[in-house]
Design a protein around this motif. Sequence first.
Motif, PDB file in Angstrom:
ATOM      1  N   CYS A  42       0.846  -1.193   0.000  1.00 13.27           N
ATOM      2  CA  CYS A  42       0.000   0.000   0.000  1.00 13.27           C
ATOM      3  C   CYS A  42       0.881   1.242   0.000  1.00 13.27           C
ATOM      4  O   CYS A  42       2.042   1.219   0.447  1.00 13.27           O
ATOM      5  CB  CYS A  42      -0.925   0.013   1.221  1.00 13.27           C
ATOM      6  N   LYS A  49      -2.968  -4.379   3.748  1.00 13.21           N
ATOM      7  CA  LYS A  49      -4.103  -5.036   3.111  1.00 13.21           C
ATOM      8  C   LYS A  49      -3.760  -6.486   2.819  1.00 13.21           C
ATOM      9  O   LYS A  49      -2.589  -6.839   2.604  1.00 13.21           O
ATOM     10  CB  LYS A  49      -4.483  -4.329   1.800  1.00 13.21           C
ATOM     11  N   GLN A  51      -5.271  -9.980   0.482  1.00  5.89           N
ATOM     12  CA  GLN A  51      -6.195 -10.432  -0.556  1.00  5.89           C
ATOM     13  C   GLN A  51      -6.348 -11.945  -0.499  1.00  5.89           C
ATOM     14  O   GLN A  51      -5.357 -12.689  -0.415  1.00  5.89           O
ATOM     15  CB  GLN A  51      -5.696 -10.023  -1.943  1.00  5.89           C
ATOM     16  N   ILE A  58     -10.409  -8.164  -0.839  1.00 10.56           N
ATOM     17  CA  ILE A  58      -9.342  -7.461  -0.108  1.00 10.56           C
ATOM     18  C   ILE A  58      -9.857  -7.088   1.284  1.00 10.56           C
ATOM     19  O   ILE A  58     -10.981  -6.596   1.442  1.00 10.56           O
ATOM     20  CB  ILE A  58      -8.883  -6.212  -0.876  1.00 10.56           C
ATOM     21  N   SER A  60      -8.632  -5.588   5.454  1.00 12.19           N
ATOM     22  CA  SER A  60      -7.636  -4.895   6.263  1.00 12.19           C
ATOM     23  C   SER A  60      -6.796  -5.928   6.985  1.00 12.19           C
ATOM     24  O   SER A  60      -7.305  -6.946   7.469  1.00 12.19           O
ATOM     25  CB  SER A  60      -8.334  -3.971   7.267  1.00 12.19           C
TER      26      SER A  60
END
Length: 655
Positions: A42, A49, A51, A58, A60
């Motif tokens: 990021c 993040k 995935q 996605i 946190s």
Amino acid sequence: MTMASSNTPIPVDDRFNEYESALKRQKSTTSKVWDEMTKLDCENKNELKAQCNHCKTIFSAKSSSGTSHLRHHLNRCLKKFDADECRQAISTFLVCGKHSFRTVEEPGFRYMMRIVSPNFKNISRHTAARDVLMYYAKERDHVKEELARASGLICLTSDNWNSEHTNDEYICITAHWVDKDWNLQKRIIRFRALFPPYDGLNIADELVLCLSQWVIDKKNFSITLDNASYNDVMVSCLKNYFRANRAILCDGAFFQIRCCAHILNLIIKAGLELANDVVGIRRKRFYDATDKSFHLNVTKKLRQDVCERWNSTYLMLESSLYYKDVLDYWGQRDKDYQMFSLSNEEWRNIAILCKFLKVFYDVTCIFSGSNYPKGNLYFKGVRKVHKVLLDTVKGPYSFLTPMVKQMQEKFNKYWAEYSLILSCAAILDPHYKLNYVQYYFKTIYGIHASDFVETILSNLRLLFDEYVKKSKSTSSSLAESSNVSDKNPVDSGLDEHNVNSANFGGYFDESDDYKWYLDESSTRTEKSQLDIYLEEPELELNSQIDVLDYWSKSLVRYNELSLLARDLLAIPISNVASESAFSMDKKVITPLKSSLTPKTVQAVVCLDDWMRAKGFSTTNYYSHFIVKLVAKRTIRTMRTIRMMFLRLLFRIFPF
């Protein structure tokens, strides 16, 4: 200070220290969710993040948030992922195994799926059929992308078939091309029921519609067909359509290719009609005597003759010769068989006939292949047939003479003139080149061979010129677009002033014109790529260099010629690739499955072909998914057991 009063633990090696250290390291490792999640970079380094590797969602991933929400998502996602894979596996199982959709409702099948994937919900036959259609639509898009990426032209084969159970007339269209890695590819792109009348015009419309839907109507090189009467009308309509769209090479002179395997079948059947007295052998029950008295492998069964397929006659003769001693032995002891037993002379004639037919059988097998280029093999195969007919009719075996003369009449009808386009493909095989064609024409036609060779060579030059023009037009269009984009904007008034005030009688630099003349002269005298290729020595006939591999490595040196060779070598010389789909389709449209809609039939046939192209065979595709699902389930179960075991150890032995 005594040992009892000391607060410092004394290290004792009880041979478990290495496992204790491993457990400590295990305790400090990161969460297992990162096996199924990927950390993302990021812009804000303080913001993390993650995935999901499966659904690509996605989340946190701050350390303060923990990983519980990621773990909960994975539990839901993996259950859904397993269910989707099971549905895809079932679709492939039904398609590749030619199973009825009712199979998914059988108790044994549902029991198996419950063991393999406890989270899987049972589906009905209607859901299974819908899954197959959805799977077809998904894979169809992938095949479209493959065809769009094909840099060369695409060759087609087509054949028609009538279902005996539904009485529907089906057409099968198969696309053949060489991909960017110079591998020969084949995909069925149409398997559809036709509407009457089944004539050339209707079939031409179906072909044009198919090519338009697959967006390959501008990339056609040839179409290979059998000798059905309606095909001539159909080809004429296709040529007119492609001419109108300027999407045909050399005005369609090389567009139609007649199926060599079909012609070979007609030639041999014409001769075998006169050979019934030689091949009259009847199969009897004698396998016990074969095994006990002669110790032969009884898995090699006697073959029955099938009048529709000439190669069954050859296979029948071959297996009969293998069992010759058994047949003679049986004929001496079985009164019912004695009238069918053969004399030594008849056995000799069968051996001679079998040897004669083996030449045709081998050529048919070569022509019928689909996993390797065959255009370069056409000339060698036809020449071999031509030579054996000429030698046999002059040979000492008089009983073959009437049969061979009948075969020669058929040969002269279809192959009196060798296919020009496929003979050109033989020249572009670096193992053969022009000398090979010259030699074999000379063995057949003697002093007239040069006329045939010159005709083939002139047509090859015509084709090559087309590719050179195409290459130059592509280069010039790119150059023009580059010049337009790089041109500086000028004032319109200044441009008009320059044109009107041009002085044609003024200064002119003659050196530019002279340089252009020299360049043109050198171009006219320079040898073409084709001439250079033909002057180079051939590769050794036993060389292991693949013909497509040779041209892929010669792309820089022979640019246009390599592209021509790529398209020529993609030409299928038989429509067996399309015809074989009908053999498979007889298992799809059975009496129990005759209610399938034509749309479902097309999805099943095409999917089966596309799965085979991916390397999955009929027998291993379903097991591949089963093993995969079981492995995933086992891995997760073992992870859970392992974590429970580690927690138990930490409770018993707090470190």
